[in-house]
Design a protein around this motif. Structure first.
Motif, mmCIF file in Angstrom:
data_model
loop_
_atom_site.group_PDB
_atom_site.id
_atom_site.type_symbol
_atom_site.label_atom_id
_atom_site.label_comp_id
_atom_site.label_asym_id
_atom_site.label_seq_id
_atom_site.Cartn_x
_atom_site.Cartn_y
_atom_site.Cartn_z
ATOM 1 N N LEU A 193 0.982 -1.086 0.077
ATOM 2 C CA LEU A 193 0.017 0.085 0.101
ATOM 3 C C LEU A 193 0.961 1.131 -0.049
ATOM 4 O O LEU A 193 0.680 2.367 -0.635
ATOM 5 N N LEU A 194 1.843 1.215 0.808
ATOM 6 C CA LEU A 194 2.842 2.441 0.706
ATOM 7 C C LEU A 194 3.409 2.843 -0.543
ATOM 8 O O LEU A 194 3.699 3.878 -0.911
ATOM 9 N N ARG A 195 3.694 1.611 -1.199
ATOM 10 C CA ARG A 195 4.322 1.646 -2.559
ATOM 11 C C ARG A 195 3.408 2.233 -3.714
ATOM 12 O O ARG A 195 3.724 3.068 -4.466
ATOM 13 N N ARG A 196 2.218 1.828 -3.620
ATOM 14 C CA ARG A 196 1.198 2.148 -4.783
ATOM 15 C C ARG A 196 0.339 3.290 -4.294
ATOM 16 O O ARG A 196 0.043 3.869 -5.211
ATOM 17 N N TYR A 197 0.214 3.613 -2.993
ATOM 18 C CA TYR A 197 -0.786 4.784 -2.646
ATOM 19 C C TYR A 197 -0.257 6.075 -3.440
ATOM 20 O O TYR A 197 0.905 6.457 -3.139
ATOM 21 N N ARG A 198 -1.160 6.841 -3.863
ATOM 22 C CA ARG A 198 -1.069 7.973 -4.386
ATOM 23 C C ARG A 198 -2.513 8.946 -3.985
ATOM 24 O O ARG A 198 -3.435 8.448 -4.105
ATOM 25 N N GLN A 199 -2.160 9.999 -3.504
ATOM 26 C CA GLN A 199 -3.314 10.975 -2.911
ATOM 27 C C GLN A 199 -4.186 11.238 -4.125
ATOM 28 O O GLN A 199 -5.409 11.270 -3.708
ATOM 29 N N VAL A 200 -4.026 11.208 -5.079
ATOM 30 C CA VAL A 200 -5.016 11.563 -6.297
ATOM 31 C C VAL A 200 -5.912 10.542 -6.580
ATOM 32 O O VAL A 200 -6.904 10.844 -7.064
ATOM 33 N N ASP A 201 -5.464 9.186 -6.202
ATOM 34 C CA ASP A 201 -6.268 7.886 -6.065
ATOM 35 C C ASP A 201 -6.807 7.504 -4.988
ATOM 36 O O ASP A 201 -7.129 6.485 -4.853
ATOM 37 N N ASP A 202 -7.050 8.476 -4.274
ATOM 38 C CA ASP A 202 -7.303 8.123 -2.645
ATOM 39 C C ASP A 202 -8.646 7.334 -2.487
ATOM 40 O O ASP A 202 -8.783 6.218 -1.800
ATOM 41 N N ALA A 203 -9.609 7.683 -3.310
ATOM 42 C CA ALA A 203 -10.758 6.910 -3.375
ATOM 43 C C ALA A 203 -10.702 5.383 -3.705
ATOM 44 O O ALA A 203 -11.344 4.540 -2.850
ATOM 45 N N ARG A 204 -9.807 5.093 -4.615
ATOM 46 C CA ARG A 204 -9.742 3.571 -4.851
ATOM 47 C C ARG A 204 -8.831 3.127 -3.764
ATOM 48 O O ARG A 204 -9.193 1.761 -3.702
ATOM 49 N N TRP A 205 -8.069 3.663 -3.079
ATOM 50 C CA TRP A 205 -7.248 2.937 -1.909
ATOM 51 C C TRP A 205 -8.009 3.118 -0.587
ATOM 52 O O TRP A 205 -7.691 2.122 0.282
ATOM 53 N N ARG A 206 -8.870 3.905 -0.486
ATOM 54 C CA ARG A 206 -9.507 4.143 0.850
ATOM 55 C C ARG A 206 -9.717 2.756 1.880
ATOM 56 O O ARG A 206 -9.345 2.808 2.798
ATOM 57 N N ALA A 207 -10.661 2.206 1.050
ATOM 58 C CA ALA A 207 -11.193 1.062 1.849
ATOM 59 C C ALA A 207 -9.931 -0.078 2.211
ATOM 60 O O ALA A 207 -9.964 -0.654 3.210
#
Length: 277
Positions: free
Chosen positions: A246-260
């Motif tokens: 998650l740390l590697r892939r997370y980007r703020q612009v795609d937050d909704a996709r990663w939030r759950a």
């Protein structure tokens, strides 16, 4: 289509606190399974309702909403429209917690210790450099402070109830869970960096930047993995790898996709421990 997507994402964000509460309950499940303790549903429910109460209460804090209006305007607007109902959620959750503590009175001591700190998490009650601040506004304190509270609820409380605090496995697991929860908080801080700067909350990304913050996160994942080895806990090891991903892939612009996937870290850990044992 964009309007529909925004509505769906907004409705999904309403469940964030429930998912966070599910993560707290999930870490209790991990603790009970890793330490070969009975699957105590009273303790699992207790972690859930306490997390739900405290995180909902945090979102209702007026000073915190001033920042949230800039960083999470849709969710903040919904919270303001339903403030009364959410206050009843907080009250009902605390009432349920009191009943569950009555069933497990040994849980009272560690929870009271944690609850005192948790209620002061956002409360600006002591002076710091000419202004009043809470724990989360002190330099670098936000991430470890929240992680320690989670560890108290999900590891130390079950160990206290079952009178096994003296076992070395408890403290290895506590360290691993604390490290992994810090990664979850760090991922939230990566999202909230702009808002934290505006609110003068000195989270790790606001202090050192995102690159350094991510490196610290990878270090925490390694610590959790190393602590999992003597526990012979593949579930904790896999959760450490998951958190690093998650740390590697997370980007703020795609937050909704990663939030759950971020907020559900403890749920994933619980599913893993059931799958492996």
């Amino acid at each position: 289509m964009k309007i529909l997507l925004r509505k769906v994402l907004t409705r999904w964000l309403l469940w964030t606190n429930i998912l966070i509460a599910g993560s707290a309950a999930g870490w209790v499940i991990v603790t009970l399974r890793v330490l070969a303790l009975p699957l105590d549903w009273a303790l699992i429910a207790l972690a859930f309702v306490l997390a739900l109460a405290l995180y909902t209460r945090d979102r209702l804090d007026e000073q915190e909403r001033q920042t949230d209006r800039r960083t999470m305007p849709e969710r903040t607007a919904w919270i303001e429209r339903h403030g009364l109902a959410l206050k009843w959620v907080v009250r009902g959750s605390f009432f349920c917690a009191a009943g569950l503590i009555a069933l497990r009175p040994a849980a009272l001591l560690p929870l009271v210790a944690g609850l005192g700190f948790a209620l002061n998490y956002t409360l600006r009650w002591f002076p710091w450099r000419g202004r009043y601040v809470g724990w989360k506004h002190l330099p670098g304190m936000k991430m470890p402070f929240v992680a320690i509270l989670w560890t108290l609820t999900s590891v130390i409380t079950p160990a206290t109830v079952y009178n096994c605090l003296w076992q070395s496995e408890i403290w290895l697991l506590a360290g691993a869970v604390c490290a992994l929860v810090m990664i979850q908080i760090l991922l939230n801080d990566l999202r909230d960096e702009e808002g934290d700067r505006a609110a003068k909350t000195l989270s790790l990304p606001a202090l050192a930047g995102q690159r350094v913050a991510r490196r610290v996160g990878y270090g925490l994942a390694i610590v959790a993995a190393l602590l999992a080895l003597p526990l012979v806990s593949l579930s904790v090891l896999l959760t450490a790898l998951y958190s690093a991903f998650l740390l590697r892939r997370y980007r703020q612009v795609d937050d909704a996709r990663w939030r759950a996937w971020i907020e559900g870290q403890g749920v994933i850990a619980a599913m893993t421990v059931f799958w492996l044992t």
